[in-house]
Design a protein around this motif. Structure first.
Motif, PDB file in Angstrom:
ATOM      1  N   SER A 104       0.875  -1.242   0.065  1.00 54.84           N
ATOM      2  CA  SER A 104      -0.030  -0.008  -0.056  1.00 54.84           C
ATOM      3  C   SER A 104       0.926   1.233  -0.045  1.00 54.84           C
ATOM      4  O   SER A 104       0.467   2.380  -0.805  1.00 54.84           O
ATOM      5  CB  SER A 104      -1.007   0.209   1.152  1.00 54.84           C
ATOM      6  OG  SER A 104      -1.876  -1.107   1.115  1.00 54.84           O
ATOM      7  N   VAL A 105       1.863   1.320   0.743  1.00 54.93           N
ATOM      8  CA  VAL A 105       2.897   2.340   0.933  1.00 54.93           C
ATOM      9  C   VAL A 105       3.397   2.711  -0.478  1.00 54.93           C
ATOM     10  O   VAL A 105       3.666   3.952  -0.999  1.00 54.93           O
ATOM     11  CB  VAL A 105       3.709   2.485   2.000  1.00 54.93           C
ATOM     12  CG1 VAL A 105       5.049   1.544   1.589  1.00 54.93           C
ATOM     13  CG2 VAL A 105       4.163   3.896   2.209  1.00 54.93           C
ATOM     14  N   VAL A 106       4.005   1.592  -1.100  1.00 53.45           N
ATOM     15  CA  VAL A 106       4.346   1.564  -2.528  1.00 53.45           C
ATOM     16  C   VAL A 106       3.384   2.117  -3.630  1.00 53.45           C
ATOM     17  O   VAL A 106       3.714   2.985  -4.407  1.00 53.45           O
ATOM     18  CB  VAL A 106       4.833   0.038  -3.116  1.00 53.45           C
ATOM     19  CG1 VAL A 106       5.230   0.186  -4.569  1.00 53.45           C
ATOM     20  CG2 VAL A 106       6.023  -0.182  -2.519  1.00 53.45           C
ATOM     21  N   ALA A 107       2.146   1.915  -3.267  1.00 56.79           N
ATOM     22  CA  ALA A 107       1.110   2.325  -4.221  1.00 56.79           C
ATOM     23  C   ALA A 107       0.700   3.855  -3.925  1.00 56.79           C
ATOM     24  O   ALA A 107      -0.081   4.559  -4.534  1.00 56.79           O
ATOM     25  CB  ALA A 107      -0.121   1.373  -4.237  1.00 56.79           C
ATOM     26  N   GLY A 108       0.953   4.209  -2.684  1.00 51.32           N
ATOM     27  CA  GLY A 108       0.589   5.787  -2.336  1.00 51.32           C
ATOM     28  C   GLY A 108      -0.392   5.927  -1.264  1.00 51.32           C
ATOM     29  O   GLY A 108      -0.887   6.922  -1.184  1.00 51.32           O
ATOM     30  N   PHE A 109      -1.067   4.777  -0.814  1.00 56.57           N
ATOM     31  CA  PHE A 109      -1.936   4.889   0.437  1.00 56.57           C
ATOM     32  C   PHE A 109      -1.210   5.346   1.546  1.00 56.57           C
ATOM     33  O   PHE A 109      -0.339   5.358   1.898  1.00 56.57           O
ATOM     34  CB  PHE A 109      -2.657   3.505   0.304  1.00 56.57           C
ATOM     35  CG  PHE A 109      -3.415   3.225  -0.860  1.00 56.57           C
ATOM     36  CD1 PHE A 109      -3.269   1.649  -1.276  1.00 56.57           C
ATOM     37  CD2 PHE A 109      -3.957   3.907  -1.664  1.00 56.57           C
ATOM     38  CE1 PHE A 109      -3.596   1.174  -2.404  1.00 56.57           C
ATOM     39  CE2 PHE A 109      -4.663   3.274  -2.678  1.00 56.57           C
ATOM     40  CZ  PHE A 109      -4.416   1.830  -3.198  1.00 56.57           C
ATOM     41  N   GLY A 110      -2.467   5.500   2.499  1.00 55.98           N
ATOM     42  CA  GLY A 110      -1.917   5.903   3.910  1.00 55.98           C
ATOM     43  C   GLY A 110      -1.664   7.382   4.196  1.00 55.98           C
ATOM     44  O   GLY A 110      -2.015   8.228   3.722  1.00 55.98           O
ATOM     45  N   SER A 111      -0.790   7.688   5.202  1.00 55.72           N
ATOM     46  CA  SER A 111      -0.562   8.899   5.882  1.00 55.72           C
ATOM     47  C   SER A 111       0.417   9.527   5.212  1.00 55.72           C
ATOM     48  O   SER A 111       1.559   8.966   4.806  1.00 55.72           O
ATOM     49  CB  SER A 111      -0.370   8.679   7.457  1.00 55.72           C
ATOM     50  OG  SER A 111      -1.164   8.188   8.027  1.00 55.72           O
ATOM     51  N   TRP A 112       0.458  10.728   5.193  1.00 56.74           N
ATOM     52  CA  TRP A 112       1.406  11.678   4.619  1.00 56.74           C
ATOM     53  C   TRP A 112       2.063  12.748   5.226  1.00 56.74           C
ATOM     54  O   TRP A 112       1.324  13.265   6.260  1.00 56.74           O
ATOM     55  CB  TRP A 112       0.908  12.307   3.208  1.00 56.74           C
ATOM     56  CG  TRP A 112       0.452  11.332   2.185  1.00 56.74           C
ATOM     57  CD1 TRP A 112      -0.571  10.633   2.230  1.00 56.74           C
ATOM     58  CD2 TRP A 112       1.268  10.798   1.253  1.00 56.74           C
ATOM     59  NE1 TRP A 112      -0.751   9.820   1.066  1.00 56.74           N
ATOM     60  CE2 TRP A 112       0.445   9.901   0.317  1.00 56.74           C
ATOM     61  CE3 TRP A 112       2.645  11.257   0.695  1.00 56.74           C
ATOM     62  CZ2 TRP A 112       0.624   9.162  -0.631  1.00 56.74           C
ATOM     63  CZ3 TRP A 112       2.845  10.461  -0.360  1.00 56.74           C
ATOM     64  CH2 TRP A 112       2.099   9.556  -1.140  1.00 56.74           C
ATOM     65  N   GLY A 113       3.400  13.259   5.256  1.00 57.78           N
ATOM     66  CA  GLY A 113       3.945  14.275   5.867  1.00 57.78           C
ATOM     67  C   GLY A 113       3.644  15.493   5.003  1.00 57.78           C
ATOM     68  O   GLY A 113       2.946  15.430   4.104  1.00 57.78           O
ATOM     69  N   GLN A 114       4.114  16.759   5.475  1.00 55.54           N
ATOM     70  CA  GLN A 114       4.062  17.974   4.796  1.00 55.54           C
ATOM     71  C   GLN A 114       4.753  18.360   3.566  1.00 55.54           C
ATOM     72  O   GLN A 114       4.607  19.479   2.845  1.00 55.54           O
ATOM     73  CB  GLN A 114       4.080  19.034   5.809  1.00 55.54           C
ATOM     74  CG  GLN A 114       3.166  19.059   6.829  1.00 55.54           C
ATOM     75  CD  GLN A 114       1.579  19.186   6.227  1.00 55.54           C
ATOM     76  OE1 GLN A 114       1.332  19.964   5.374  1.00 55.54           O
ATOM     77  NE2 GLN A 114       0.705  18.178   6.347  1.00 55.54           N
ATOM     78  N   GLY A 115       6.004  17.651   3.609  1.00 58.17           N
ATOM     79  CA  GLY A 115       7.258  17.643   2.586  1.00 58.17           C
ATOM     80  C   GLY A 115       8.193  18.594   2.606  1.00 58.17           C
ATOM     81  O   GLY A 115       8.234  19.279   3.791  1.00 58.17           O
ATOM     82  N   THR A 116       9.248  18.284   2.141  1.00 60.44           N
ATOM     83  CA  THR A 116      10.519  18.912   2.108  1.00 60.44           C
ATOM     84  C   THR A 116      11.069  19.104   0.790  1.00 60.44           C
ATOM     85  O   THR A 116      11.251  18.259  -0.096  1.00 60.44           O
ATOM     86  CB  THR A 116      11.584  18.572   2.952  1.00 60.44           C
ATOM     87  OG1 THR A 116      12.801  19.495   3.078  1.00 60.44           O
ATOM     88  CG2 THR A 116      11.999  17.012   2.619  1.00 60.44           C
ATOM     89  N   GLN A 117      11.302  20.507   0.292  1.00 57.88           N
ATOM     90  CA  GLN A 117      11.932  20.904  -0.888  1.00 57.88           C
ATOM     91  C   GLN A 117      13.096  20.608  -1.184  1.00 57.88           C
ATOM     92  O   GLN A 117      14.103  20.671  -0.627  1.00 57.88           O
ATOM     93  CB  GLN A 117      11.752  22.357  -0.942  1.00 57.88           C
ATOM     94  CG  GLN A 117      12.189  22.962  -2.424  1.00 57.88           C
ATOM     95  CD  GLN A 117      11.356  22.660  -3.599  1.00 57.88           C
ATOM     96  OE1 GLN A 117      10.163  22.771  -3.376  1.00 57.88           O
ATOM     97  NE2 GLN A 117      11.958  21.981  -4.777  1.00 57.88           N
ATOM     98  N   VAL A 118      13.399  19.935  -2.265  1.00 62.68           N
ATOM     99  CA  VAL A 118      14.559  19.483  -2.893  1.00 62.68           C
ATOM    100  C   VAL A 118      15.013  20.281  -4.179  1.00 62.68           C
ATOM    101  O   VAL A 118      14.138  20.149  -5.040  1.00 62.68           O
ATOM    102  CB  VAL A 118      15.026  17.985  -3.194  1.00 62.68           C
ATOM    103  CG1 VAL A 118      16.299  17.612  -3.997  1.00 62.68           C
ATOM    104  CG2 VAL A 118      15.047  17.320  -1.841  1.00 62.68           C
ATOM    105  N   THR A 119      15.958  20.925  -4.358  1.00 66.95           N
ATOM    106  CA  THR A 119      16.293  21.824  -5.617  1.00 66.95           C
ATOM    107  C   THR A 119      17.677  21.386  -6.134  1.00 66.95           C
ATOM    108  O   THR A 119      18.550  21.703  -5.376  1.00 66.95           O
ATOM    109  CB  THR A 119      16.164  23.157  -5.529  1.00 66.95           C
ATOM    110  OG1 THR A 119      14.830  23.530  -4.962  1.00 66.95           O
ATOM    111  CG2 THR A 119      16.271  23.885  -6.744  1.00 66.95           C
ATOM    112  N   VAL A 120      17.633  20.773  -7.298  1.00 65.04           N
ATOM    113  CA  VAL A 120      19.199  20.588  -7.871  1.00 65.04           C
ATOM    114  C   VAL A 120      19.425  21.287  -8.903  1.00 65.04           C
ATOM    115  O   VAL A 120      18.583  21.674  -9.840  1.00 65.04           O
ATOM    116  CB  VAL A 120      18.973  19.026  -8.290  1.00 65.04           C
ATOM    117  CG1 VAL A 120      20.409  18.681  -8.834  1.00 65.04           C
ATOM    118  CG2 VAL A 120      18.585  18.127  -7.135  1.00 65.04           C
ATOM    119  N   SER A 121      20.539  22.276  -8.959  1.00 70.25           N
ATOM    120  CA  SER A 121      20.943  23.055  -9.974  1.00 70.25           C
ATOM    121  C   SER A 121      21.799  22.502 -10.948  1.00 70.25           C
ATOM    122  O   SER A 121      22.714  21.567 -10.560  1.00 70.25           O
ATOM    123  CB  SER A 121      21.375  24.365  -9.307  1.00 70.25           C
ATOM    124  OG  SER A 121      22.416  24.165  -8.678  1.00 70.25           O
ATOM    125  N   SER A 122      21.758  22.749 -12.051  1.00 64.17           N
ATOM    126  CA  SER A 122      22.784  22.460 -13.189  1.00 64.17           C
ATOM    127  C   SER A 122      23.795  23.563 -13.214  1.00 64.17           C
ATOM    128  O   SER A 122      24.938  23.273 -13.694  1.00 64.17           O
ATOM    129  CB  SER A 122      21.939  22.141 -14.603  1.00 64.17           C
ATOM    130  OG  SER A 122      21.486  23.271 -15.067  1.00 64.17           O
TER     131      SER A 122
END
Length: 122
Positions: A104-122
């Protein structure tokens, strides 16, 4: 109630590394499979990696295999996503998720956090 809290995001150059952390409650950490998803601007959320409650099984998206590693540290109730060889296409908000079932977690079910931004520059 906030049960999942992500941290560790930031700005990194292509080829660099970042380690994301997801802090969970003891109950969630001990009994739930956990995973990472990401969402880039204008796109839907996509699966990145997941780990079983025991830590014995892991699954990765093809786009991050051999570059990212998911792990968990029992003493800290924390799941990590170690990211190496970062690419600009890795830029996204990264979310932690939890579910009683690994599938289920692979499929995207369940509880979620608020997120953290990742930015990768070239």
């Amino acid at each position: 109630q906030v049960q999942l809290v992500e941290s560790g995001g930031g700005l990194e150059q292509a080829g660099g590394s970042l380690r994301l952390s997801c802090a969970a409650s003891r109950h969630i950490f001990s009994n739930y499979a956990m995973g990472w998803f990401r969402q880039a601007p204008g796109k839907e959320r996509e699966f990145v990696a997941a780990i079983s409650a025991s830590g014995g099984s892991a699954h990765y998206a093809d786009s991050v295999k051999d570059r990212f590693t998911i792990s968990k540290v029992n003493a800290k109730n924390t799941v990590y996503l170690q990211m190496h060889s970062l690419k600009p296409e890795d830029t996204a908000v990264y979310y932690c998720a939890a579910d009683p079932r690994f599938s289920s977690v692979v499929a995207g079910f369940g509880s979620w956090g608020q997120g953290t931004q990742v930015t990768v520059s070239s």
